[in-house]
Design an enzyme around this catalytic site. Sequence first.
Site, mmCIF file in Angstrom:
data_model
loop_
_atom_site.group_PDB
_atom_site.id
_atom_site.type_symbol
_atom_site.label_atom_id
_atom_site.label_comp_id
_atom_site.label_asym_id
_atom_site.label_seq_id
_atom_site.Cartn_x
_atom_site.Cartn_y
_atom_site.Cartn_z
ATOM 1 N N LYS A 81 0.827 -1.221 0.000
ATOM 2 C CA LYS A 81 0.000 0.000 0.000
ATOM 3 C C LYS A 81 0.862 1.272 0.000
ATOM 4 O O LYS A 81 0.638 2.182 -0.788
ATOM 5 C CB LYS A 81 -0.935 -0.018 1.228
ATOM 6 C CG LYS A 81 -2.028 -1.083 1.124
ATOM 7 C CD LYS A 81 -2.897 -1.146 2.351
ATOM 8 C CE LYS A 81 -2.233 -1.797 3.545
ATOM 9 N NZ LYS A 81 -1.892 -3.227 3.397
ATOM 10 N N ILE A 82 1.852 1.314 0.892
ATOM 11 C CA ILE A 82 2.680 2.526 1.001
ATOM 12 C C ILE A 82 3.650 2.627 -0.178
ATOM 13 O O ILE A 82 3.786 3.678 -0.801
ATOM 14 C CB ILE A 82 3.443 2.543 2.346
ATOM 15 C CG1 ILE A 82 2.440 2.620 3.507
ATOM 16 C CG2 ILE A 82 4.438 3.697 2.413
ATOM 17 C CD1 ILE A 82 3.035 2.371 4.886
ATOM 18 N N ASP A 87 9.807 -6.842 -4.928
ATOM 19 C CA ASP A 87 8.733 -7.362 -4.070
ATOM 20 C C ASP A 87 8.533 -8.809 -4.470
ATOM 21 O O ASP A 87 8.712 -9.172 -5.642
ATOM 22 C CB ASP A 87 7.438 -6.553 -4.276
ATOM 23 C CG ASP A 87 6.412 -6.796 -3.172
ATOM 24 O OD1 ASP A 87 6.031 -7.968 -2.934
ATOM 25 O OD2 ASP A 87 5.982 -5.820 -2.545
ATOM 26 N N THR A 106 11.368 4.245 6.316
ATOM 27 C CA THR A 106 10.179 4.660 7.070
ATOM 28 C C THR A 106 9.352 3.418 7.410
ATOM 29 O O THR A 106 8.172 3.518 7.707
ATOM 30 C CB THR A 106 9.303 5.652 6.269
ATOM 31 O OG1 THR A 106 8.946 5.044 5.028
ATOM 32 C CG2 THR A 106 10.010 6.968 6.018
ATOM 33 N N SER A 107 10.001 2.241 7.340
ATOM 34 C CA SER A 107 9.238 0.998 7.551
ATOM 35 C C SER A 107 9.423 0.462 8.977
ATOM 36 O O SER A 107 8.597 0.728 9.849
ATOM 37 C CB SER A 107 9.642 -0.031 6.502
ATOM 38 O OG SER A 107 8.788 -1.139 6.597
ATOM 39 N N ARG A 108 10.500 -0.264 9.219
ATOM 40 C CA ARG A 108 10.800 -0.743 10.572
ATOM 41 C C ARG A 108 12.314 -0.698 10.771
ATOM 42 O O ARG A 108 13.083 -1.087 9.868
ATOM 43 C CB ARG A 108 10.301 -2.184 10.773
ATOM 44 C CG ARG A 108 8.807 -2.310 11.008
ATOM 45 C CD ARG A 108 8.369 -1.730 12.355
ATOM 46 N NE ARG A 108 6.943 -1.848 12.586
ATOM 47 C CZ ARG A 108 6.038 -0.906 12.308
ATOM 48 N NH1 ARG A 108 6.417 0.238 11.770
ATOM 49 N NH2 ARG A 108 4.762 -1.087 12.591
ATOM 50 N N GLU A 161 14.657 1.822 18.707
ATOM 51 C CA GLU A 161 13.830 3.008 18.989
ATOM 52 C C GLU A 161 12.976 2.873 20.245
ATOM 53 O O GLU A 161 12.567 3.879 20.830
ATOM 54 C CB GLU A 161 12.936 3.346 17.785
ATOM 55 C CG GLU A 161 11.820 2.347 17.531
ATOM 56 C CD GLU A 161 10.925 2.765 16.358
ATOM 57 O OE1 GLU A 161 11.466 3.088 15.289
ATOM 58 O OE2 GLU A 161 9.692 2.770 16.529
ATOM 59 N N ASP A 211 12.965 7.263 9.754
ATOM 60 C CA ASP A 211 11.821 7.573 10.620
ATOM 61 C C ASP A 211 11.669 6.473 11.669
ATOM 62 O O ASP A 211 10.858 6.594 12.584
ATOM 63 C CB ASP A 211 10.530 7.677 9.786
ATOM 64 C CG ASP A 211 9.352 8.086 10.653
ATOM 65 O OD1 ASP A 211 9.455 9.133 11.322
ATOM 66 O OD2 ASP A 211 8.335 7.354 10.684
HETATM 67 P P1 NAD Z 1 1.766 -3.846 2.865
HETATM 68 O O1 NAD Z 1 1.541 -5.134 3.558
HETATM 69 O O2 NAD Z 1 0.639 -3.221 2.103
HETATM 70 O O3 NAD Z 1 3.005 -3.964 1.867
HETATM 71 C C1 NAD Z 1 4.184 -4.619 2.191
HETATM 72 C C2 NAD Z 1 4.771 -5.145 0.880
HETATM 73 O O4 NAD Z 1 6.046 -5.710 1.192
HETATM 74 C C3 NAD Z 1 3.942 -6.218 0.205
HETATM 75 O O5 NAD Z 1 3.747 -5.907 -1.162
HETATM 76 C C4 NAD Z 1 4.773 -7.482 0.374
HETATM 77 O O6 NAD Z 1 4.634 -8.416 -0.693
HETATM 78 C C5 NAD Z 1 6.170 -6.909 0.409
HETATM 79 N N1 NAD Z 1 7.152 -7.801 1.007
HETATM 80 C C6 NAD Z 1 6.984 -8.746 1.961
HETATM 81 N N2 NAD Z 1 8.151 -9.371 2.205
HETATM 82 C C7 NAD Z 1 9.066 -8.801 1.378
HETATM 83 C C8 NAD Z 1 10.449 -8.997 1.163
HETATM 84 N N3 NAD Z 1 11.121 -9.960 1.827
HETATM 85 N N4 NAD Z 1 11.073 -8.238 0.258
HETATM 86 C C9 NAD Z 1 10.397 -7.287 -0.438
HETATM 87 N N5 NAD Z 1 9.084 -7.048 -0.284
HETATM 88 C C10 NAD Z 1 8.424 -7.788 0.621
HETATM 89 O O7 NAD Z 1 2.291 -2.842 3.994
HETATM 90 P P2 NAD Z 1 2.271 -1.247 3.960
HETATM 91 O O8 NAD Z 1 0.983 -0.761 4.549
HETATM 92 O O9 NAD Z 1 2.690 -0.766 2.621
HETATM 93 O O10 NAD Z 1 3.399 -0.941 5.045
HETATM 94 C C11 NAD Z 1 4.764 -1.227 4.797
HETATM 95 C C12 NAD Z 1 5.535 -1.109 6.098
HETATM 96 O O11 NAD Z 1 5.518 0.264 6.531
HETATM 97 C C13 NAD Z 1 4.864 -1.866 7.262
HETATM 98 O O12 NAD Z 1 5.332 -3.183 7.322
HETATM 99 C C14 NAD Z 1 5.263 -1.068 8.473
HETATM 100 O O13 NAD Z 1 6.375 -1.710 9.050
HETATM 101 C C15 NAD Z 1 5.675 0.291 7.929
HETATM 102 N N6 NAD Z 1 4.876 1.387 8.460
HETATM 103 C C16 NAD Z 1 5.542 2.442 9.026
HETATM 104 C C17 NAD Z 1 4.829 3.524 9.530
HETATM 105 C C18 NAD Z 1 5.526 4.715 10.129
HETATM 106 O O14 NAD Z 1 4.873 5.564 10.782
HETATM 107 N N7 NAD Z 1 6.826 4.885 9.940
HETATM 108 C C19 NAD Z 1 3.430 3.515 9.464
HETATM 109 C C20 NAD Z 1 2.791 2.423 8.862
HETATM 110 C C21 NAD Z 1 3.510 1.366 8.366
#
Ligand code: NAD
Length: 343
Positions: free
Chosen positions: A164-165, A184, A242-244, A273, A268
Amino acid sequence: MTNLNTSSRTIKLAVFSSKNWVTTSFDTVNSTYNFEIAYFEARFDHKTALLAAGADAICVFVNDKVDAPALEILKEQGVKLVALRCAGFNNVDIEKAKTLGIGVVRVPAYSPYAVAEHTLGMILALNRKLHKAYTRVRDGNFALDGLLGFDIHNKTIGVIGTGKIGQIFCKLMHGFGTRILAFDKFPNQAMQDMGVEYVDLQTLYQQCDIISLHCPLTYETYHMINDYAIASMKPGVMIVNTSRGPLIDTNAVIEGLKKGKVGYLALDVYEEEEALFFEDLSEKVIQDDQFVRLETFPNVLITAHQAFFTKEAIQNISDTTFKNIKDYLETKGSENQVLPIEK
Ligand code: NAD
């Protein structure tokens, strides 16, 4: 057998890691639900789990630690549900929760725009040194030395994870006239139609000027940005996370920055953290030497897990969290339930 039907009585909710923005938003939404809510500023972990005594559900955030010992305590207290007010669930032992019969729900998408837009904001700020320019101009220093940036147009952008992001981020970067390479496990047709090229990780590392992480934290992705990955990257690469936090090996990226191999780093999220973010520590001595080292680099920009923090996202988080709790406790199901991955 335990009667999970709570429709005839008030649902009791214990909210951990509570902040003003949580209570303000939750209290507003609760005027419709009328849950009995206890707010705790404390982080949730096995030491604070006893505070949940008498609650039907607990509500936790990204840095609360819902591990096996904490879940055992919740079970003893009669807690039936862990409601995450976030998307990621790497901080919950999902297998253990299932074994104990404790449900886990989350907010899968509250505003992917918030995170994608913050990612873009960090890239622009870091590249054009907006954070430095702001303080410089306020000090009456109008010199441009040290503020040189680069055009994003025509650069190659690497996107790891096009969920999604990641997809929204691709669209934003597409607007800049960039070449986008993505990795991906499940390539997305709409992205390919827009011109995004799916490649293997090695190719992405070798060819990209900016690499942005949008995949979840799993055993597979833990420390994916390590010495080897950085060695394959272009000199002067910009890495954005900005993921984890644990997607990046902090030691490796510090070495990369010292050698100049990593030209820019925007974070981020940070590996350790939990001990820092969401608290005002301005009067304390920071004990995390790696974090302090990161802060010394002129080409590192850190925000404290605020990418999600928009009005729209907070509203969605609150609405979905209350609905998840009511759905689960009244029907023992929720469309946003998290289940262990089938082996
Ligand atoms: P999502 O589930 O919609 O998308 C994650 C994508 O990563 C999927 O398309 C999946 O197939 C892919 N993926 C899984 N394993 C993988 C790998 N080994 N290599 C490459 N791609 C892989 O999630 P999202 O809503 O887009 O969120 C992504 C990440 O953003 C979340 O996991 C979360 O950790 C992080 N996040 C951070 C904040 C923030 O405030 N900083 C807020 C929301 C989410």
